[in-house]
Design an enzyme around this catalytic site. Sequence first.
Site, PDB file in Angstrom:
ATOM      1  N   HIS A   1       0.863  -1.180   0.000  1.00 31.01           N
ATOM      2  CA  HIS A   1       0.000   0.000   0.000  1.00 31.01           C
ATOM      3  C   HIS A   1       0.900   1.231   0.000  1.00 31.01           C
ATOM      4  O   HIS A   1       1.587   1.499   0.984  1.00 31.01           O
ATOM      5  CB  HIS A   1      -0.916  -0.013   1.219  1.00 31.01           C
ATOM      6  CG  HIS A   1      -1.815  -1.202   1.259  1.00 31.01           C
ATOM      7  ND1 HIS A   1      -2.167  -1.846   2.424  1.00 31.01           N
ATOM      8  CD2 HIS A   1      -2.442  -1.876   0.252  1.00 31.01           C
ATOM      9  CE1 HIS A   1      -2.963  -2.854   2.142  1.00 31.01           C
ATOM     10  NE2 HIS A   1      -3.145  -2.895   0.823  1.00 31.01           N
ATOM     11  N   GLU A  46       1.576   3.876   2.810  1.00 32.26           N
ATOM     12  CA  GLU A  46       2.134   3.386   4.076  1.00 32.26           C
ATOM     13  C   GLU A  46       3.659   3.481   4.013  1.00 32.26           C
ATOM     14  O   GLU A  46       4.387   2.490   4.008  1.00 32.26           O
ATOM     15  CB  GLU A  46       1.634   1.967   4.334  1.00 32.26           C
ATOM     16  CG  GLU A  46       0.119   1.931   4.503  1.00 32.26           C
ATOM     17  CD  GLU A  46      -0.500   0.546   4.483  1.00 32.26           C
ATOM     18  OE1 GLU A  46       0.251  -0.447   4.603  1.00 32.26           O
ATOM     19  OE2 GLU A  46      -1.730   0.454   4.345  1.00 32.26           O
ATOM     20  N   HIS A  50       3.684  -2.940   6.839  1.00 37.37           N
ATOM     21  CA  HIS A  50       2.521  -2.098   6.541  1.00 37.37           C
ATOM     22  C   HIS A  50       2.374  -0.980   7.577  1.00 37.37           C
ATOM     23  O   HIS A  50       3.097  -0.920   8.574  1.00 37.37           O
ATOM     24  CB  HIS A  50       1.245  -2.945   6.571  1.00 37.37           C
ATOM     25  CG  HIS A  50       1.039  -3.803   5.366  1.00 37.37           C
ATOM     26  ND1 HIS A  50       0.242  -3.439   4.312  1.00 37.37           N
ATOM     27  CD2 HIS A  50       1.546  -5.018   5.053  1.00 37.37           C
ATOM     28  CE1 HIS A  50       0.257  -4.393   3.399  1.00 37.37           C
ATOM     29  NE2 HIS A  50       1.046  -5.369   3.831  1.00 37.37           N
ATOM     30  N   GLU A  80       2.410  -4.236  11.364  1.00 43.37           N
ATOM     31  CA  GLU A  80       1.704  -2.962  11.220  1.00 43.37           C
ATOM     32  C   GLU A  80       2.323  -1.897  12.113  1.00 43.37           C
ATOM     33  O   GLU A  80       2.666  -2.167  13.274  1.00 43.37           O
ATOM     34  CB  GLU A  80       0.229  -3.127  11.588  1.00 43.37           C
ATOM     35  CG  GLU A  80      -0.556  -4.088  10.699  1.00 43.37           C
ATOM     36  CD  GLU A  80      -0.959  -3.489   9.366  1.00 43.37           C
ATOM     37  OE1 GLU A  80      -0.668  -2.300   9.123  1.00 43.37           O
ATOM     38  OE2 GLU A  80      -1.566  -4.232   8.558  1.00 43.37           O
TER      39      GLU A  80
END
Length: 375
Positions: free
Chosen positions: A166, A169, A259, A335
């Site tokens: 993504h 990010e 991410h 994350e």
Amino acid sequence: MNINCLFDSGNIEVIEASDNNAVKLAIRDDSNSEFKQWFHFRLHGEIGKTYNFEIMNAKDCSYVDGWNDYQVAASYDGEFWFRVHTTFDADKRLTFSHQLEHSTIFFAYFEPYSYQRHLSLVHQAQHSELCQHQVLGQTVDGHDIDLLVIGDESRERKIWVTARQHPGETMAEWCAEGLIERLLNEDDALAQSLLQEAVFYIVPNMNIDGSIRGNLRSNAAGANLNREWQNPSLEKSPEVYHVRNKMKSTGVDAFLDLHGDEGLPYVFVAACEGIPSYDDRIKQLEEDFSAILKSINPDFQTEYGYDKDEPGKANLTVANAWVGEEFKCLSLTLEMPFKDNANLPDKQTGWSGDRSYLLGQTLLNPLYQLVKKLR
């Protein structure tokens, strides 16, 4: 006053700019997609004046809850990024203000990671005798898909790391840079010992097109790459297609997919407990990885994260689930927050590129301790 976003990763639309320095803005949709949340623009104004901004379509963005307790990132030099006071009120208006100390300033959703920096990372890494640069193929827009192979490919254990599926990010590529540079440090005993046991395959940026275009989540064709892993195509998701093929040729014994999360102000991992082949060996590797990382880096925690998948219910279009099932290996999504880290807040910078970089370096510690158990 002038606002411009015609540069790498730029994204903003000016709706209205009044004489009293009130500016109404909108975030542009991703290419061929309805995702939106990333913004990055430059303001040229008058030193000493306060400029007031409102993002008019904040309530229509992809992750509206991500605006709660969020603070806009800003920089005068493109190097040091700080946070400016931001509010998201009951009417779902995102507003922020700043008094100019210099005539020109950048504002962004998070500290950017430029394509030029990406190229520099790749080209500097290949100077090391430990590293080989490979081009796996081309993206939809024709950019190279860069792979760094670090270590001896004859090593039995193969560790894969991907970042920035993504594109918005950006903390993911800061994290990858930290991991890469530690691996290439020949004076780092842990890194060099790890390379005696394993070879690393690292894709620092899976979504070059989206990064340059200023997208949050999609590539140039509008594909969310982290939903393409079961059936990628050269037309829609060549980035996943080529990386997946390379994985099949090398094998995978451990996989980290890096991410950022819009809503949760924490660093955490998502595991693959929902894949059909999940077993006690993988469960133990996951638990050990988290325990080791938590013990050496207080930025990481295990209390908060995503809800766990039910047995057999994992979404196999997602990278870590597909890899975990295909290769029966340790496979984690890491994350990081767009906001501040609630456990160790920093009001000046929030979660940052530097914190992401340092986290990347510490990811080698659990891999080093677990490497002989990976196979």
